[in-house]
Design a protein around this motif. Structure first.
Motif, PDB file in Angstrom:
ATOM      1  N   VAL A   1       5.502 -22.076  23.806  1.00 59.66           N
ATOM      2  CA  VAL A   1       5.121 -23.225  22.971  1.00 59.66           C
ATOM      3  C   VAL A   1       4.655 -22.771  21.598  1.00 59.66           C
ATOM      4  O   VAL A   1       5.143 -23.225  20.556  1.00 59.66           O
ATOM      5  CB  VAL A   1       4.026 -24.068  23.657  1.00 59.66           C
ATOM      6  N   THR A   2       3.685 -21.852  21.555  1.00 55.80           N
ATOM      7  CA  THR A   2       3.116 -21.407  20.277  1.00 55.80           C
ATOM      8  C   THR A   2       3.829 -20.186  19.708  1.00 55.80           C
ATOM      9  O   THR A   2       3.552 -19.794  18.573  1.00 55.80           O
ATOM     10  CB  THR A   2       1.626 -21.052  20.457  1.00 55.80           C
ATOM     11  N   GLU A   3       4.714 -19.560  20.476  1.00 55.58           N
ATOM     12  CA  GLU A   3       5.425 -18.345  20.090  1.00 55.58           C
ATOM     13  C   GLU A   3       4.502 -17.132  19.963  1.00 55.58           C
ATOM     14  O   GLU A   3       4.915 -16.090  19.436  1.00 55.58           O
ATOM     15  CB  GLU A   3       6.182 -18.544  18.762  1.00 55.58           C
ATOM     16  N   ALA A   4       3.260 -17.252  20.419  1.00 56.06           N
ATOM     17  CA  ALA A   4       2.347 -16.102  20.403  1.00 56.06           C
ATOM     18  C   ALA A   4       2.849 -15.052  21.394  1.00 56.06           C
ATOM     19  O   ALA A   4       3.336 -15.387  22.474  1.00 56.06           O
ATOM     20  CB  ALA A   4       0.939 -16.550  20.764  1.00 56.06           C
ATOM     21  N   THR A   5       2.696 -13.772  21.025  1.00 57.97           N
ATOM     22  CA  THR A   5       3.219 -12.687  21.861  1.00 57.97           C
ATOM     23  C   THR A   5       2.113 -11.692  22.205  1.00 57.97           C
ATOM     24  O   THR A   5       1.084 -11.618  21.525  1.00 57.97           O
ATOM     25  CB  THR A   5       4.354 -11.936  21.151  1.00 57.97           C
TER      26      THR A   5
ATOM     27  N   ALA B   1      -3.273 -11.308  34.299  1.00 58.49           N
ATOM     28  CA  ALA B   1      -4.661 -10.931  34.035  1.00 58.49           C
ATOM     29  C   ALA B   1      -5.333 -12.019  33.207  1.00 58.49           C
ATOM     30  O   ALA B   1      -4.684 -12.700  32.402  1.00 58.49           O
ATOM     31  CB  ALA B   1      -4.710  -9.597  33.293  1.00 58.49           C
ATOM     32  N   PRO B   2      -6.632 -12.235  33.368  1.00 54.50           N
ATOM     33  CA  PRO B   2      -7.320 -13.322  32.655  1.00 54.50           C
ATOM     34  C   PRO B   2      -7.266 -13.191  31.139  1.00 54.50           C
ATOM     35  O   PRO B   2      -7.201 -14.196  30.429  1.00 54.50           O
ATOM     36  CB  PRO B   2      -8.762 -13.231  33.179  1.00 54.50           C
TER      37      PRO B   2
ATOM     38  N   ILE C   1      -5.641 -14.643  25.293  1.00 52.13           N
ATOM     39  CA  ILE C   1      -4.931 -14.187  24.093  1.00 52.13           C
ATOM     40  C   ILE C   1      -3.819 -15.151  23.702  1.00 52.13           C
ATOM     41  O   ILE C   1      -3.645 -15.479  22.521  1.00 52.13           O
ATOM     42  CB  ILE C   1      -4.364 -12.770  24.326  1.00 52.13           C
ATOM     43  N   LEU C   2      -3.050 -15.619  24.689  1.00 53.13           N
ATOM     44  CA  LEU C   2      -1.899 -16.477  24.392  1.00 53.13           C
ATOM     45  C   LEU C   2      -2.227 -17.966  24.453  1.00 53.13           C
ATOM     46  O   LEU C   2      -1.352 -18.794  24.199  1.00 53.13           O
ATOM     47  CB  LEU C   2      -0.754 -16.163  25.371  1.00 53.13           C
ATOM     48  N   GLY C   3      -3.473 -18.301  24.792  1.00 55.00           N
ATOM     49  CA  GLY C   3      -3.856 -19.708  24.853  1.00 55.00           C
ATOM     50  C   GLY C   3      -3.176 -20.458  25.985  1.00 55.00           C
ATOM     51  O   GLY C   3      -2.742 -21.596  25.804  1.00 55.00           O
ATOM     52  N   LEU C   4      -3.079 -19.829  27.148  1.00 50.79           N
ATOM     53  CA  LEU C   4      -2.410 -20.431  28.301  1.00 50.79           C
ATOM     54  C   LEU C   4      -3.415 -20.755  29.398  1.00 50.79           C
ATOM     55  O   LEU C   4      -4.558 -20.287  29.381  1.00 50.79           O
ATOM     56  CB  LEU C   4      -1.342 -19.470  28.846  1.00 50.79           C
TER      57      LEU C   4
ATOM     58  N   VAL D   1      -3.550 -21.729  33.942  1.00 57.34           N
ATOM     59  CA  VAL D   1      -2.807 -21.698  35.195  1.00 57.34           C
ATOM     60  C   VAL D   1      -1.952 -22.967  35.286  1.00 57.34           C
ATOM     61  O   VAL D   1      -2.427 -24.079  35.032  1.00 57.34           O
ATOM     62  CB  VAL D   1      -3.764 -21.611  36.394  1.00 57.34           C
ATOM     63  N   GLY D   2      -0.689 -22.784  35.597  1.00 55.63           N
ATOM     64  CA  GLY D   2       0.250 -23.898  35.645  1.00 55.63           C
ATOM     65  C   GLY D   2       1.185 -23.924  34.455  1.00 55.63           C
ATOM     66  O   GLY D   2       2.251 -24.565  34.511  1.00 55.63           O
ATOM     67  N   ALA D   3       0.803 -23.214  33.364  1.00 58.72           N
ATOM     68  CA  ALA D   3       1.657 -23.171  32.178  1.00 58.72           C
ATOM     69  C   ALA D   3       2.791 -22.185  32.400  1.00 58.72           C
ATOM     70  O   ALA D   3       2.816 -21.410  33.357  1.00 58.72           O
ATOM     71  CB  ALA D   3       0.827 -22.782  30.959  1.00 58.72           C
ATOM     72  N   SER D   4       3.749 -22.162  31.469  1.00 58.65           N
ATOM     73  CA  SER D   4       4.903 -21.265  31.562  1.00 58.65           C
ATOM     74  C   SER D   4       4.710 -20.069  30.654  1.00 58.65           C
ATOM     75  O   SER D   4       4.078 -20.161  29.582  1.00 58.65           O
ATOM     76  CB  SER D   4       6.184 -22.011  31.177  1.00 58.65           C
ATOM     77  N   LEU D   5       5.270 -18.936  31.074  1.00 57.81           N
ATOM     78  CA  LEU D   5       5.201 -17.697  30.316  1.00 57.81           C
ATOM     79  C   LEU D   5       6.598 -17.112  30.225  1.00 57.81           C
ATOM     80  O   LEU D   5       7.290 -16.984  31.228  1.00 57.81           O
ATOM     81  CB  LEU D   5       4.259 -16.703  31.010  1.00 57.81           C
ATOM     82  N   GLN D   6       7.016 -16.772  28.997  1.00 59.14           N
ATOM     83  CA  GLN D   6       8.329 -16.176  28.794  1.00 59.14           C
ATOM     84  C   GLN D   6       8.255 -14.674  29.018  1.00 59.14           C
ATOM     85  O   GLN D   6       7.583 -13.944  28.288  1.00 59.14           O
ATOM     86  CB  GLN D   6       8.826 -16.457  27.375  1.00 59.14           C
TER      87      GLN D   6
END
Length: 833
Positions: free
Chosen positions: A98-102, A140-141, A146-149, A151-156
């Motif tokens: 969503v935010t493109e943060a890596t 890891a928490p 760091i990525l602003g996510l 539990v339940g969100a998606s991770l690329q």
């Protein structure tokens, strides 16, 4: 027969020196007791459960896909294997879609059943196998933060969009994470192919965990699997002998802290010996009177031995109590490295060992002063100064025995015979060197033409017979040299790798670029990027002599048996020059380079390699032999790309390889740049070297604080010796102060003389310590770490100032009663005596 009245009288009359002696005993064992207890905590809670730490009975490890031979060997042992699971560990950049943060992360792909021993504790309290299903991930928490996510969100992750189902609280395989170069991301093995992150030549740690049905058959199974493994490429080990980076880190840290604690013990021992010698010197005339009244040498020796053992016992108890207090500070001291719950209190074992250690130290360091009791004769009553003690064969015999026992104690503490012997030799060498230099400095001071009366009297007082000047200088200078050398080393490492990160140096390293991606990658990042081919290989032999697996030149040096990154090119890099050899390569009769290798000077030193040596390599199963025809050196820092081994292009061009790029990107553009690269080349890992250097600097800062905390106790030993010296020469000092006042000097003159004496004492100690520290720091940076050296004179001068304030403050405070002494009262007491 024990004369209790004599013992009681000596206890009362010698209470000041006895107090110093007791504190020295306590100081000698306090840090050792706390550190030994901490070692026990580490072994029990962090590295002690080897099965949980490694996750299996037998561990198979490789940087490549497991060979068919090893796979078949495992299949043949199927009846002996109760359970098994595989894992793939590598680094890659994950992204918030969503935010493109890596974030550069540690990816661990696991099969069901991982781990076979131990556990992965999750925030939900559920099992990892229940939460980690195909299409999901457990992270890891810190990654969520760091990525602003949530539990339940998606991770690329690579080409896959995975749903976060839970958060990792603790892993038994890594109970702490000291060097966190990326948060953990768990992925199910069923998703590995869809991620499309593992390519030919990718940096992947392949691991296969096995649980044997019958523990008694574990050794036989291990032997059978070793026979099927590719030597030098695949590692087969049991949980009992498998390597652990975490265990190695703590072993090295505790080893270094043990060195400092032993150093403090030795300095406190010097203080012990000095205070007891001063006590006996102060009591020499009264002991001579006791001899004149019929007491024997045996009487004096036995009674003072009892006193020493009593003082030692009290000191040991105080040392154990101090160890408890020091141990209570460990949660704050090791914060960020070790969870507080992993640090417990002192156990019965540590208490008993502490008492035994204290008594052993007392026996060793009090031998010489007690030995001198044999020279106390009735005629000492008529001598104004003590005679030199006679040293016969018995004396030297017990000195040798004592040194052997002390050496054994050091070896047991360090758990390494060779390093223990080297350390003892080094410490004795340092103390002898400091003692010789101190003697030289005092001789020079004694011959200086000092005009002022106060200065001349201060020097005379400093060289007063019975004064512990040399002991103070040796102790303080040794402690200062070690403390400052540690600081200067940490300062220069931090300065070279963190603070002064070169502006032109690359801050992003991009690895695992596939050769087929070269054109598209250059199109994305620009034509000015330089791509370096990487071929992974192992050095098998030097001039036909095999390189032994795991062999190192020293405890902390690099290993020639590890996997190296080879490269090929036909020209030097901008920061390289040929140090030995005519050119990068030799040419044959047709003007072409034959099969040969150019090596870096650092690896040449590691293996004592020279021009003309023949090196045997194993390049992913293919043997190759090359002659060393040139040795290169570098002109820039290690933050720029470098390679130990470089070959002519034509011989390695077709070998399996990946590409590596080093780039400098403005900090404000790094996030968007990482997003662009990851979206087009998900298999490419991006390492932010500037961020890594900052994290490394934080860890170095923590470790430096820990080391300085332990090293500070050695300074305290010097302060105790100063007080002991004042007490030992109390009568002579008081007599001088009284004579000064009778001759019209007054209290102000007396204070000035004592002030100058302590100022000179502190100045000599500090200057000698700083000089040794600067020499040692330069040598370590120049020869061991091969980095530039900055002496940091402001800190050195500040340390000189602090030392002066400490020595003058302690010396003047201890002399208050002497300065206040009334001439009439003193002369009356002396006439009565």
């Amino acid at each position: 027969m024990i004369h209790f009245n004599f013992l009681l009288r000596e206890l009362v009359q010698s209470r000041n020196q006895a107090g110093i002696f007791t504190l020295c005993v306590a100081l000698s064992i306090a840090t050792m007791v706390a550190l030994n207890s901490f070692k026990h905590d580490v072994n029990q809670t962090i590295t002690g459960d080897a099965r949980a730490l490694h996750g299996g009975d037998i561990i198979l490890h490789s940087h490549y896909e497991f060979s068919p031979g090893l796979v078949e060997a495992v299949a043949r042992q199927e009846s002996s294997i109760a359970a098994q699971t595989r894992s793939w560990e590598f680094y890659s950049v994950v992204r918030n879609p969503v935010t493109e943060a890596t974030r550069f992360s540690n990816i661990l792909v696991v099969e069901p059943g991982y781990p076979l021993y131990g556990e992965v504790t999750l925030q939900s309290g559920k099992e990892l196998s229940a939460q980690l299903q195909p299409g999901t991930t457990v992270v890891a928490p810190e990654l969520l933060e760091i990525l602003g996510l949530t539990v339940g969100a998606s991770l690329q992750v690579g080409d896959e969009l995975l749903r976060i189902t839970d958060v990792v609280v603790r892993e038994s395989s890594r109970p702490i994470d000291v060097f966190n170069f990326g948060p953990r991301v768990f992925v199910a093995a069923a998703d590995l192919e869809q991620l499309d992150l593992v390519k030919p030549g990718s940096r992947v740690e392949y691991e296969w965990l096995l649980k044997v049905a019958d523990p008694a058959q574990m050794s036989a199974v291990e032997t059978a699997l070793i026979a099927g493994a590719v030597s030098g490429q695949e590692r087969v080990a049991t949980y009992q002998n498998a390597r652990s980076g975490l265990k190695r880190f703590f072993d090295n840290l505790l080893f270094f802290l043990s060195l400092i604690s032993i150093f403090t013990l030795l300095l406190a021992g010097v203080g012990m010996q000095s205070s007891l010698a001063a006590l006996l010197r102060e009591k020499e005339k009264s002991l001579a009177i006791t001899r004149a009244l019929g007491a024997t040498q045996k009487f004096l020796l036995s009674h003072y031995l009892l006193l020493v053992l009593l003082y030692g016992s009290v000191g040991s108890v105080l040392g154990i109590l101090a160890g408890v207090a020091i141990k209570h500070s460990f949660p704050a001291l090791f914060a960020g490295l070790i969870p507080a719950e992993n640090i417990g209190g002192l156990g019965v074992r540590e208490v008993v060992n502490g008492m035994l250690l204290g008594l052993a130290v007392v026996c060793f360091f009090t031998f010489l002063p007690l030995y001198r009791l044999r020279d106390v004769k009735p005629n000492v009553i008529f001598r104004s100064e003590s005679a030199e003690s006679r040293r016969g064969a018995v004396f030297y015999f017990f000195v040798v025995i004592g040194l052997a026992l002390l050496g054994a104690l050091v070896v047991v503490q360090l758990q390494d015979i060779r390093i223990g012997v080297y350390f003892m030799a080094g410490m004795i060498g340092l103390i002898v060197l400091v003692a010789l230099l101190a003697r030289l400095l005092l001789l020079i001071v004694a011959k200086l033409p000092i005009k002022g009366l106060k200065g001349r009297q201060a020097v005379r007082s400093l060289l007063r017979p019975g004064n512990s000047t040399r002991s103070v200088v040796v102790t303080l200078a040794s402690a200062i040299s070690v403390l400052l050398a540690i600081f200067l080393l940490e300062y220069n490492l931090h300065r070279n790798y963190v603070e002064s990160y070169p502006e032109e140096a690359p801050n992003l390293f991009l690895v695992d670029i596939q050769p087929s991606q070269r054109v598209d990658f250059v199109e994305l990042v620009g034509d000015d990027v330089q791509l370096y081919p990487i071929i992974r290989a192992r050095l098998r032999a030097i001039n036909g002599e095999p390189v032994k697996r795991g062999e190192r030149r020293s405890r902390f040096s690099d290993s020639l048996s590890r996997e190296f990154n080879l490269t090929y090119r036909d020209a030097l890099l901008e920061d390289e020059v040929v140090e030995k050899g005519e050119a990068l390569y030799k040419l044959d009769g047709k003007g072409n380079p034959y099969l040969q290798v150019s090596i870096l000077d650092t690896v040449a030193e590691m293996g004592s390699m020279r021009l003309g040596d023949m090196l045997d390599f194993n390049i992913q199963g293919v043997p190759i032999k090359a002659e060393v025809t040139s040795i290169r050196t570098r002109t820039k820092s290690m933050l720029f790309p470098f390679f130990y081994f470089v070959f002519p292009e034509q011989y390695l061009k077709e070998a399996p390889q990946t590409l590596f790029a080093a780039m400098h990107v403005e900090e404000s553009e790094i996030t968007s740049f990482e997003g662009e690269v990851v979206s087009r080349f998900p298999n490419v890992s991006i390492i932010n070297m500037a961020r890594t250097a900052e994290e490394l600097g934080e860890v170095m800062g923590k470790l430096s604080g820990i080391v300085n905390f332990f090293a500070f106790f050695s300074i305290f030993a010097g302060a105790l010796i100063i007080i002991s010296s004042v007490l030992a020469t109390r009568l002579a000092r008081t007599r001088e102060a009284v004579y000064y006042k009778i001759l019209g000097g007054g209290s102000k003159f007396v204070i000035s003389v004592f002030f100058y004496e302590n100022l000179l004492l502190g100045f000599l100690s500090a200057c000698l310590g700083v000089a040794l520290a600067q020499a040692g720091g330069w040598a370590l940076c120049h020869y061991l770490f091969d980095i530039g050296y900055e002496p940091n004179w402001p800190v050195s001068l500040a340390l000189v100032g602090v030392t002066l304030m400490m020595v003058v403050g302690v010396g003047m405070f201890s002399s208050i009663s002497i300065i206040r002494q009334k001439p009439g009262i003193f002369l009356r007491e002396q006439s009565v005596e």
